[in-house]
Design an enzyme around this catalytic site. Structure first.
Site, PDB file in Angstrom:
ATOM      1  N   LYS A 127       3.653   0.674 -10.153  1.00 41.16           N
ATOM      2  CA  LYS A 127       5.244   1.421  -8.978  1.00 41.16           C
ATOM      3  C   LYS A 127       6.136   2.277 -10.138  1.00 41.16           C
ATOM      4  O   LYS A 127       6.135   2.129 -10.832  1.00 41.16           O
ATOM      5  CB  LYS A 127       6.009   0.570  -8.012  1.00 41.16           C
ATOM      6  CG  LYS A 127       6.355   1.148  -6.927  1.00 41.16           C
ATOM      7  CD  LYS A 127       5.319   1.112  -5.698  1.00 41.16           C
ATOM      8  CE  LYS A 127       5.743   1.849  -4.648  1.00 41.16           C
ATOM      9  NZ  LYS A 127       5.049   2.271  -3.886  1.00 41.16           N
ATOM     10  N   GLY A 231      11.821   3.574  12.756  1.00 41.75           N
ATOM     11  CA  GLY A 231      11.928   4.725  11.799  1.00 41.75           C
ATOM     12  C   GLY A 231       9.820   4.982  12.124  1.00 41.75           C
ATOM     13  O   GLY A 231       9.485   4.753  12.515  1.00 41.75           O
ATOM     14  N   GLY A 233       8.836   8.477  11.100  1.00 38.27           N
ATOM     15  CA  GLY A 233       9.180   9.409  10.194  1.00 38.27           C
ATOM     16  C   GLY A 233       7.086   9.293   9.853  1.00 38.27           C
ATOM     17  O   GLY A 233       6.901   9.399  10.880  1.00 38.27           O
ATOM     18  N   VAL A 235       4.833   6.825   9.036  1.00 36.07           N
ATOM     19  CA  VAL A 235       4.057   6.197   9.418  1.00 36.07           C
ATOM     20  C   VAL A 235       4.499   6.300  10.574  1.00 36.07           C
ATOM     21  O   VAL A 235       3.694   6.299  11.726  1.00 36.07           O
ATOM     22  CB  VAL A 235       4.076   4.954   8.531  1.00 36.07           C
ATOM     23  CG1 VAL A 235       3.727   3.998   8.983  1.00 36.07           C
ATOM     24  CG2 VAL A 235       3.418   5.679   6.749  1.00 36.07           C
ATOM     25  N   GLY A 236       5.764   6.129  11.397  1.00 36.39           N
ATOM     26  CA  GLY A 236       6.433   5.144  12.438  1.00 36.39           C
ATOM     27  C   GLY A 236       5.679   6.309  13.625  1.00 36.39           C
ATOM     28  O   GLY A 236       4.964   6.298  14.431  1.00 36.39           O
TER      29      GLY A 236
HETATM   30  P1  NAI Z   1       9.419   8.396   6.183  1.00 36.38           P
HETATM   31  O1  NAI Z   1      10.403   8.144   5.027  1.00 36.38           O
HETATM   32  O2  NAI Z   1       8.322   9.836   6.054  1.00 36.38           O
HETATM   33  O3  NAI Z   1      10.123   7.633   7.327  1.00 36.38           O
HETATM   34  C1  NAI Z   1      10.774   6.297   7.383  1.00 36.38           C
HETATM   35  C2  NAI Z   1      11.739   6.741   8.447  1.00 36.38           C
HETATM   36  O4  NAI Z   1      12.583   5.498   8.197  1.00 36.38           O
HETATM   37  C3  NAI Z   1      12.470   7.750   7.708  1.00 36.38           C
HETATM   38  O5  NAI Z   1      12.423   8.727   9.209  1.00 36.38           O
HETATM   39  C4  NAI Z   1      13.783   7.757   7.680  1.00 36.38           C
HETATM   40  O6  NAI Z   1      14.598   8.424   8.586  1.00 36.38           O
HETATM   41  C5  NAI Z   1      14.037   5.917   8.579  1.00 36.38           C
HETATM   42  N1  NAI Z   1      14.577   5.334   9.328  1.00 36.38           N
HETATM   43  C6  NAI Z   1      15.196   5.063   7.541  1.00 36.38           C
HETATM   44  N2  NAI Z   1      15.717   3.872   7.584  1.00 36.38           N
HETATM   45  C7  NAI Z   1      16.304   2.955   8.738  1.00 36.38           C
HETATM   46  C8  NAI Z   1      17.079   2.719   9.275  1.00 36.38           C
HETATM   47  N3  NAI Z   1      17.922   1.718   8.933  1.00 36.38           N
HETATM   48  N4  NAI Z   1      16.581   2.137  11.060  1.00 36.38           N
HETATM   49  C9  NAI Z   1      15.835   3.640  11.683  1.00 36.38           C
HETATM   50  N5  NAI Z   1      14.770   3.887  11.106  1.00 36.38           N
HETATM   51  C10 NAI Z   1      15.569   4.308   9.760  1.00 36.38           C
HETATM   52  O7  NAI Z   1       8.377   7.611   4.830  1.00 36.38           O
HETATM   53  P2  NAI Z   1       7.255   6.621   5.463  1.00 36.38           P
HETATM   54  O8  NAI Z   1       5.724   7.111   5.141  1.00 36.38           O
HETATM   55  O9  NAI Z   1       6.917   6.726   7.163  1.00 36.38           O
HETATM   56  O10 NAI Z   1       6.875   5.327   5.173  1.00 36.38           O
HETATM   57  C11 NAI Z   1       7.331   3.976   5.999  1.00 36.38           C
HETATM   58  C12 NAI Z   1       7.315   2.454   4.827  1.00 36.38           C
HETATM   59  O11 NAI Z   1       5.956   2.581   4.508  1.00 36.38           O
HETATM   60  C13 NAI Z   1       7.673   2.962   3.672  1.00 36.38           C
HETATM   61  O12 NAI Z   1       9.068   1.679   2.923  1.00 36.38           O
HETATM   62  C14 NAI Z   1       6.811   2.762   3.376  1.00 36.38           C
HETATM   63  O13 NAI Z   1       6.679   2.483   1.949  1.00 36.38           O
HETATM   64  C15 NAI Z   1       5.598   2.303   3.923  1.00 36.38           C
HETATM   65  N6  NAI Z   1       4.486   2.856   3.238  1.00 36.38           N
HETATM   66  C16 NAI Z   1       4.195   4.011   4.019  1.00 36.38           C
HETATM   67  C17 NAI Z   1       2.618   4.162   2.936  1.00 36.38           C
HETATM   68  C18 NAI Z   1       2.348   5.921   3.869  1.00 36.38           C
HETATM   69  O14 NAI Z   1       1.515   5.903   4.046  1.00 36.38           O
HETATM   70  N7  NAI Z   1       3.278   6.638   4.011  1.00 36.38           N
HETATM   71  C19 NAI Z   1       1.609   3.132   2.690  1.00 36.38           C
HETATM   72  C20 NAI Z   1       2.242   1.627   2.706  1.00 36.38           C
HETATM   73  C21 NAI Z   1       3.377   2.148   3.338  1.00 36.38           C
END
Ligand code: NAI
Length: 437
Positions: A127, A231, A233, A235-236
């Protein structure tokens, strides 16, 4: 008692600069020795990591850099390279102390070992971590590019024992800057031959995990169910979209940003309730729903939140959801909550990166099989297998998945053996590879 890691990240960066160090490392001497530092400045830290760091698990190496132009503290963490080069994304995040910075790198690198091995990838676990609160401010794109170019140079300097990718705080555009300084980068933009943002397949993988959990519990399919998503973002948001397509009746979402909330709600205002929340507000996890999907940050499941969970299943994308992998896993099980191991269901991000340098295919069958229901190593069937074994043996799915992942992670790469250790031995002997500027 204070430890050498109880200093701030800017302070470590400053000490390295004052000592004239752009790069330094702490590695396990591959010939059976201790965890050693490349410079006397880091010796107390190396001893602390080996003896006291809670997340140290026989990692093979930690490589640090203070960006010569940006001043950013950057790290590449290598956990285990038996199955091949350590692989995992680079996180750009705020860290209160060096202990926090190291903890995140160590924990996430180990998690990648397990995720990659369980997914059957011939990769080890690693990482990248960069401290946002060090060096120059990165609001302007030119400075940001410099930060990622410098990080790319660090990856080149460690001779390919680690292959980097995108993670929280890093975008595909940032990966283009990384790629300009190292070939050991994946998730680079499609126009440069890469696979781009892996979040959509990641979301679909989480759906497969949910389906397996429902089937295991005899609860049928997602149709008519309710899901809470923390979340919204990268993925969400696609997760909400896929869940709607699967006929989920009600989705409750929360995000700290109004933009993601508005986008999620717009997908189907009748079925999606979404709210803006505070960073320290976990109430989305306590919704009266069938499934909770943590898709924001890690360590959200702990003694302060688990007692409030009313869902039967927790299955989400966030890495390292359990604050304490052992005790919190037990606590969830005691409360009758089925926790789907994050490293089992969120593999698609790294899977999409894995074959990037062997050519791309539309709807690549090697990727599709992870998401189908036929392949026994795909997310759906492997989840069912792990859930079944957990039931038979009276253990938790997390414990069963971890044991399988640990076993697989110790298998040696069929062509290259444990080459990562040879590379680390070379770095220990000859220092970092030349990187130009
Ligand atoms: P992202 O940064 O695009 O989305 C995360 C979202 O969570 C953001 O919109 C942020 O505003 C929100 N957020 C942060 N803290 C929060 C809280 N306390 N309550 C509610 N919302 C909150 O990240 P992404 O790419 O969507 O990844 C999400 C998670 O999945 C991360 O932990 C990442 O490590 C994990 N992950 C992502 C992968 C990917 O393909 N993007 C692959 C494997 C794991």
């Amino acid at each position: 008692m204070s430890s050498p890691a109880d200093i701030s990240c800017p302070e470590l960066a400053e000490r390295m600069r004052a000592a004239g160090l752009v790069r330094a490392f702490m590695v396990r001497d591959p010939d059976g020795g201790a965890f050693v530092a490349s410079d006397p400045l880091l010796e107390p830290l190396a001893t602390w990591v080996e003896r006291e760091a809670p997340d140290f698990a026989d990692h093979e190496g930690i490589f640090l850099q203070v960006g010569p132009a940006s001043g950013t503290l950057q790290g590449a963490f290598v956990h285990r390279t038996c199955r091949g080069q350590a692989a995992g994304g680079v996180r750009y995040w705020q860290y209160d102390s060096v202990a926090d910075f190291l903890a995140d790198g160590l924990r996430l690198a180990r998690g990648m070992t397990h995720k990659n091995a369980l997914a059957g990838l011939w990769w080890g676990g690693g990482k990248g971590v960069m401290a946002r609160n060090t060096g120059r401010r990165v609001e302007d794109p030119a400075t940001r590019r410099v930060v990622y170019e410098e990080y790319g140079a660090l990856v080149t300097a460690i001779r390919g024992c680690y292959v980097t990718a995108e993670d929280v705080g890093t975008s595909v555009a940032d990966m283009a800057a990384v790629f300009s300084r190292t070939r050991f980068a994946t998730c680079i933009p499609p126009e440069l031959g890469g696979s781009g943002n892996p979040s959509v397949p990641t979301a679909l993988g989480v759906v497969r995990g949910m389906e397996a959990a429902l089937e295991h519990l005899g609860l049928g399919t997602l149709a008519g169910r309710s899901v809470a998503v923390q979340g919204l973002g990268h993925v969400g948001e696609p997760l909400v979209r896929f869940l709607l397509e699967c006929g989920v009746e009600r989705i409750v979402g929360a995000d700290i940003g109004p933009g993601p909330v508005a986008r999620a709600r717009a997908l189907d205002p009748d079925r999606v309730e979404a709210r803006v929340t505070e960073l320290d507000d976990p109430s989305i996890l306590f919704e009266e729903v069938d499934i909770v999907a943590p898709c924001a940050t890690g360590a959200v499941l702990g003694p302060a939140t688990i007692p409030g969970i009313r869902a039967r299943i927790v299955c989400g994308a966030a890495n390292n959801q359990l604050a304490d992998p052992e005790s919190d896993d037990r606590l969830l099980a005691e409360r009758g909550v089925l926790y789907m191991p994050d490293f089992l269901v969120n593999r698609m991000g790294i899977v999409q990166c894995a074959d990037e340098d062997v050519g791309t295919l539309p709807d690549d069958p090697r990727i599709v099989r992870h998401l189908g229901r036929e392949d026994e190593q795909g997310i759906f069937r492997l989840s069912l297998e792990i859930l079944g074994e957990a039931r038979r043996s009276g253990r938790t799915p997390h414990a069963v998945a971890l044991e399988l992942a640990e076993r697989r992670s110790l298998e040696r790469h069929p062509l290259w053996g444990h080459r990562g250790l040879e590379i680390i031995r070379a770095i220990l002997r000859d220092g970092f590879a030349e990187t130009g500027r």
